[in-house]
Design a protein around this motif. Structure first.
Motif, PDB file in Angstrom:
ATOM      1  N   THR A 135       0.854  -1.185   0.000  1.00 15.36           N
ATOM      2  CA  THR A 135       0.000   0.000   0.000  1.00 15.36           C
ATOM      3  C   THR A 135       0.895   1.242   0.000  1.00 15.36           C
ATOM      4  O   THR A 135       2.107   1.148   0.248  1.00 15.36           O
ATOM      5  N   PRO A 137       0.720   5.717   1.082  1.00 13.50           N
ATOM      6  CA  PRO A 137      -0.098   6.722   1.765  1.00 13.50           C
ATOM      7  C   PRO A 137      -1.182   7.274   0.837  1.00 13.50           C
ATOM      8  O   PRO A 137      -0.962   7.469  -0.356  1.00 13.50           O
ATOM      9  N   HIS A 167      -9.198   2.611  -1.697  1.00 15.67           N
ATOM     10  CA  HIS A 167      -8.800   3.554  -0.652  1.00 15.67           C
ATOM     11  C   HIS A 167      -9.397   3.146   0.682  1.00 15.67           C
ATOM     12  O   HIS A 167     -10.523   2.644   0.755  1.00 15.67           O
ATOM     13  N   ASP A 168      -8.636   3.397   1.726  1.00 17.80           N
ATOM     14  CA  ASP A 168      -9.115   3.281   3.105  1.00 17.80           C
ATOM     15  C   ASP A 168      -8.896   4.637   3.770  1.00 17.80           C
ATOM     16  O   ASP A 168      -7.797   4.911   4.274  1.00 17.80           O
ATOM     17  N   LYS A 170      -9.915   5.960   6.572  1.00 19.38           N
ATOM     18  CA  LYS A 170      -9.588   5.928   7.998  1.00 19.38           C
ATOM     19  C   LYS A 170      -8.155   5.487   8.239  1.00 19.38           C
ATOM     20  O   LYS A 170      -7.455   6.020   9.095  1.00 19.38           O
ATOM     21  N   GLY A 171      -7.710   4.501   7.489  1.00 16.20           N
ATOM     22  CA  GLY A 171      -6.343   4.019   7.644  1.00 16.20           C
ATOM     23  C   GLY A 171      -5.329   4.858   6.895  1.00 16.20           C
ATOM     24  O   GLY A 171      -4.122   4.705   7.105  1.00 16.20           O
ATOM     25  N   GLY A 172      -5.816   5.721   5.989  1.00 14.73           N
ATOM     26  CA  GLY A 172      -4.915   6.585   5.253  1.00 14.73           C
ATOM     27  C   GLY A 172      -4.063   5.872   4.221  1.00 14.73           C
ATOM     28  O   GLY A 172      -2.953   6.308   3.921  1.00 14.73           O
ATOM     29  N   ARG A 173      -4.588   4.761   3.636  1.00 21.18           N
ATOM     30  CA  ARG A 173      -3.794   3.987   2.685  1.00 21.18           C
ATOM     31  C   ARG A 173      -4.544   3.801   1.365  1.00 21.18           C
ATOM     32  O   ARG A 173      -5.779   3.829   1.316  1.00 21.18           O
ATOM     33  N   TRP A 175      -4.179   1.447  -2.538  1.00 20.35           N
ATOM     34  CA  TRP A 175      -3.504   0.308  -3.165  1.00 20.35           C
ATOM     35  C   TRP A 175      -4.185  -0.029  -4.483  1.00 20.35           C
ATOM     36  O   TRP A 175      -5.301   0.401  -4.758  1.00 20.35           O
ATOM     37  N   ARG A 212      -3.333  -5.962  -0.945  1.00 22.38           N
ATOM     38  CA  ARG A 212      -2.566  -5.591   0.245  1.00 22.38           C
ATOM     39  C   ARG A 212      -1.704  -6.728   0.786  1.00 22.38           C
ATOM     40  O   ARG A 212      -1.184  -6.652   1.886  1.00 22.38           O
TER      41      ARG A 212
END
Length: 311
Positions: A135, A137, A167-168, A170-173, A175, A212
């Motif tokens: 992943t 940022p 995108h995630d 909340k996790g800020g990632r 991929w 991921r």
């Protein structure tokens, strides 16, 4: 705050409405009890404008030449910058030349690399292994256009400059997704055991559960039939059990290293364009007369990413 673009359905409908006014489309009426005619992906492509397309960057395009022809791979340095640079270094030191496609697993992947694991070819300027880039940022992905459709593998899915992405927030990632034609880096159990000396392309149903868990470096934009029809390997995991079954790789080169007359020229529809959104809508809600029930939904890996050859 990271911002993404979500093209609205009205924008897609506006493009679709314009397409419906093309000769041969206007006045299409539904069959009795059926669906009204709607523009197809082919209609959208035909009505697209030059600004809806982008050329491949030769510096981030690979050509894998095998006996059957050429496989063109667009690399994704935004999502795996270190691996992409390393794979280009491998190509430039001619690491892959003379190696082979060594695996073809039905409904899974085709894999290429060194068939001799006991005495592998050494690398020169490149690295044999790298830290995983599963992943990146979220802020790195500045070209994300979100699909409104739900997804079982990620909070948000869409496309990033022609690649299926997730995108995630909340996790800020962010991929890349394991869709058909995507290219990933083979590895062992250790997350950091891959570096690009072994690569694969997805030839079956999208194995999104791999998202991921593997570094994804790009996608095949031309030549998938050369890979998807290869004989299936009979050894475990689809590996070829006899050396003569391996498919030799003539060469893998960076497009920028070839003179223009030796390059394969393609354009990819910009996934941040209204025309692309119309193409997705044409798949999400197909019209009649053949279609009897419109899905009203599209899976990320079934959203078309049009590619066309140019002179």
């Amino acid at each position: 705050m990271h911002a993404f673009k979500e093209l609205t359905k009205p924008a897609a409908y506006a493009v679709a409405a314009a397409i419906l006014t093309l000769p041969g489309q206007a006045g299409a009426a539904p069959a009795s009890g059926g669906l009204a005619a709607r523009p197809t992906v082919a209609d959208v492509i035909a009505a697209s404008k030059p600004a809806d397309w982008r050329a491949l960057d030769p510096a981030n395009t690979l050509y894998m030449d095998i006996p059957g022809g050429r496989v063109v791979i667009e690399m994704a340095p935004v999502f795996a910058p270190v691996h992409v640079a390393n794979i280009k270094a491998l190509a430039r030191e001619q690491y892959f030349d003379g190696l082979a496609i060594i695996r073809s697993q039905d409904n899974w992947v085709v894999q290429w690399g060194d068939p001799d694991e006991k005495n592998p070819r050494p690398v020169k300027t490149a690295k044999p292994t790298l830290k995983a880039e599963f992943t990146v940022p979220l802020k790195n992905d500045t070209h994300f256009t979100r699909l409104p459709d739900r997804d079982g593998y990620a909070p948000q899915v869409g496309h990033s400059n022609g690649f299926p992405a997730a995108h995630d927030p909340k996790g800020g990632r962010a991929w890349l997704a394991h869709c058909y034609g995507m290219v990933g880096v083979g590895r062992d159990n250790d997350a950091d055991s891959g570096g690009g000396t072994s690569l694969y392309a997805v030839i079956g149903h999208a194995p999104r559960h791999l998202d991921r868990n593997i570094t994804v470096v790009g996608r095949v934009i031309s030549g998938m039939p050369l890979l998807s029809v290869l004989p299936r390997g009979q050894a475990p995991m689809g590996f070829y059990d006899k050396p003569e079954l391996n498919v030799p790789i003539k060469s893998i080169k960076v497009a920028a290293d070839l003179p223009p007359e030796q390059r394969s020229n393609f354009e990819v529809m910009r996934t941040d364009s209204a025309s692309y959104q119309a193409a997705v809508e044409a798949q999400r809600n197909r019209g009649g007369p053949w279609t009897k029930v419109a899905a009203g939904y599209i899976d990320l890996c079934n959203a078309p990413i049009p590619v066309r050859a140019v002179p």
